[in-house]
Scaffold this active site. Structure first.
Site, PDB file in Angstrom:
ATOM      1  N   CYS A 131       2.852  12.074  12.254  1.00 12.40           N
ATOM      2  CA  CYS A 131       3.371  12.859  13.356  1.00 12.40           C
ATOM      3  C   CYS A 131       2.687  12.405  14.653  1.00 12.40           C
ATOM      4  CB  CYS A 131       3.084  14.331  13.094  1.00 12.40           C
ATOM      5  SG  CYS A 131       3.714  15.391  14.379  1.00 12.40           S
TER       6      CYS A 131
ATOM      7  N   ASN B 191       0.812  -1.228   0.000  1.00 11.51           N
ATOM      8  CA  ASN B 191       0.000   0.000   0.000  1.00 11.51           C
ATOM      9  C   ASN B 191       0.842   1.272   0.000  1.00 11.51           C
ATOM     10  OD1 ASN B 191       0.330  -1.517   2.536  1.00 11.51           O
ATOM     11  ND2 ASN B 191      -0.462   0.322   3.532  1.00 11.51           N
TER      12      ASN B 191
HETATM   13  N1  PLP Z   1      -4.088  -4.692   3.738  1.00  3.75           N
HETATM   14  C1  PLP Z   1      -3.659  -3.638   3.028  1.00  3.75           C
HETATM   15  C2  PLP Z   1      -2.468  -3.805   2.135  1.00  3.75           C
HETATM   16  C3  PLP Z   1      -4.315  -2.414   3.112  1.00  3.75           C
HETATM   17  O1  PLP Z   1      -3.872  -1.367   2.398  1.00  3.75           O
HETATM   18  C4  PLP Z   1      -5.434  -2.302   3.976  1.00  3.75           C
HETATM   19  C5  PLP Z   1      -6.120  -0.995   4.148  1.00  3.75           C
HETATM   20  O2  PLP Z   1      -5.515   0.046   4.076  1.00  3.75           O
HETATM   21  C6  PLP Z   1      -5.858  -3.436   4.681  1.00  3.75           C
HETATM   22  C7  PLP Z   1      -5.158  -4.611   4.540  1.00  3.75           C
HETATM   23  C8  PLP Z   1      -7.035  -3.385   5.612  1.00  3.75           C
HETATM   24  O3  PLP Z   1      -8.237  -3.334   4.905  1.00  3.75           O
HETATM   25  P1  PLP Z   1      -9.556  -2.769   5.619  1.00  3.75           P
HETATM   26  O4  PLP Z   1      -9.438  -1.304   5.631  1.00  3.75           O
HETATM   27  O5  PLP Z   1     -10.684  -3.228   4.752  1.00  3.75           O
HETATM   28  O6  PLP Z   1      -9.614  -3.374   6.965  1.00  3.75           O
END
Ligand code: PLP
Length: 392
Positions: free
Chosen positions: A326, A151
């Site tokens: 932060c 992400n």
């Molecule tokens: N895994 C990754 C790579 C994510 O980016 C996110 C959310 O940002 C999640 C898991 C968690 O997903 P959720 O927001 O549906 O709990």
């Protein structure tokens, strides 16, 4: 407003809203009820399950609805750990240093229960190596969990090789594919993954709905207990309208995949081309666009705080995000940036732009020009400040 924070969440598609609304207003039955209203709801749930299975190219009964990506990751890892313990399998889990907290959290919980967890390092671009995985795999390893795409830095792992490696050794292989749906091709008939997590709000369904895929014969045990819904694995009355929504979003993601993919690659190139003109900027994650999430560009600007960049962009109507937060006045680089080997000073200027099929090439070009100007002026101010400090 130009929204470029689609890795955080996406706008719910109008077609998705249109399809889910009748399940709040007219067909609001409980799918477990045997009367007409209930049967209608059950049919809608089955239909959505089919649409999700079609997107992933898997069987319908391998799809379970959850409330979010976090629950799907927890249910897969802790559920498999329960199964491993009940069946005398080894208590060693391998994951990576760059996982989302929804994977790191259950891993740390398992450590508290006495499991050994190996957090594989990554290289400067965020790649896990097969050699490293091989080196750390022992006869006790019963679970491997490696995220498909990151992400924060957009790096896409070679999941097919890792899944094949695990299958050859009869090890359960889980992947967090939350960032991948609609952006990368996922073919579960080809890639031998045991379990996979998705989240609806990352591909234009509402928040509050996720998917857990579990391959047939790859047992996991429930971690929450209640009624028999979702084959007893994720019990609780089904979130009917959200399930309908994720089914529609999955269908659209499949139909528009090629077209969106092409556009998002063009957008990545535009971001890269403009941002390369900023003095001192360092791109993070994979340098090859073919190994990045399409439409996702991340970078650090040493000497400048990520949150300050986000706020300056916000004043110009551009929504982006920073990987450093932060906390009580101290800039904390994320674990992911630290795992790449960035210094605290470099990592505090981390920023991510993430587009979706909703973005136009024109608005992304406009945002890239505006951001380049903002970053150049911030970089100059930072270096002027630095030389003043050096002279003082
Ligand atoms: N895994 C990754 C790579 C994510 O980016 C996110 C959310 O940002 C999640 C898991 C968690 O997903 P959720 O927001 O549906 O709990």
């Amino acid at each position: 407003m130009i929204y470029l924070d689609n890795s955080a969440t996406t706008r719910v598609r109008e077609e998705v809203i249109d399809e889910m609304l009748p399940y709040l207003s007219r067909s609001w039955g409980n799918p477990s009820s045997i009367h007409a209203l209930g049967r209608e709801s059950k049919e809608a749930v089955n239909d959505a399950r089919q649409r999700v299975a079609a997107l992933l190219n898997c069987d319908v009964d391998e799809i379970y609805f959850s409330s979010c990506g976090t629950l799907s990751n927890n249910a897969a890892l802790l559920g498999r750990a329960r199964f491993a313990e009940a069946n005398g399998k080894g208590r060693h889990l391998i994951t990576t240093q760059i996982e989302h907290p929804s994977v790191i959290g259950p891993c740390q919980y398992l450590e508290g229960l006495g499991w050994r967890v190996t957090y594989l390092p990554v290289n400067r671009e965020g790649f896990v190596s097969l050699k490293e995985l091989e080196k750390n795999t022992t006869a006790e390893t019963s679970i491997i969990s490696i995220m498909w795409a990151n992400n924060e830095i957009g790096t896409v792992q070679d999941i097919a090789s890792f899944a094949k490696f695990a299958k050859e050794r009869n090890i359960f292989f889980h992947t967090d594919a939350v960032q991948s749906a609609g952006k990368l091709s996922i073919d579960l008939k080809v890639v031998p993954i045991s379990a996979l997590a998705l989240s609806g709000h990352k591909f234009h369904a509402p928040k509050g709905i996720g998917i857990l895929y579990v391959r047939k014969l790859q047992n996991i045990m429930p971690i929450i207990f209640g009624g028999g819904q979702e084959m007893g694995l994720l019990p609780g009355t089904e979130a009917l309208s959200n399930i309908v929504a994720i089914g529609k979003a999955a269908e659209l993601a499949g139909l528009e995949f090629e077209q969106n993919h092409e556009k998002l690659i063009v957008i990545s190139k535009i971001f890269k081309q403009h941002l390369s003109q900023v003095d001192g900027l360092i791109f993070t994650g994979s340098s090859l666009l073919t190994h990045r999430l399409p439409g996702h560009i991340s970078f650090v600007l040493p000497g400048v705080e990520g949150e300050a960049i986000v706020m300056r962009a916000d004043l110009k109507g551009i929504c982006i995000s920073s990987g450093s937060a932060c906390h009580q006045g101290i800039i904390e680089p994320s674990q992911v940036l630290k795992a790449l080997g960035l210094s605290n000073e470099q990592a505090k200027g981390s920023v991510r732009l993430s587009a979706s099929g909703y973005n136009t090439i024109e608005e992304c070009t406009e945002a890239a020009v505006l951001l380049t100007n903002i970053l150049n002026s911030m970089a100059h101010t930072a270096s002027a400040q630095l030389s003043k400090n050096v002279m003082a």
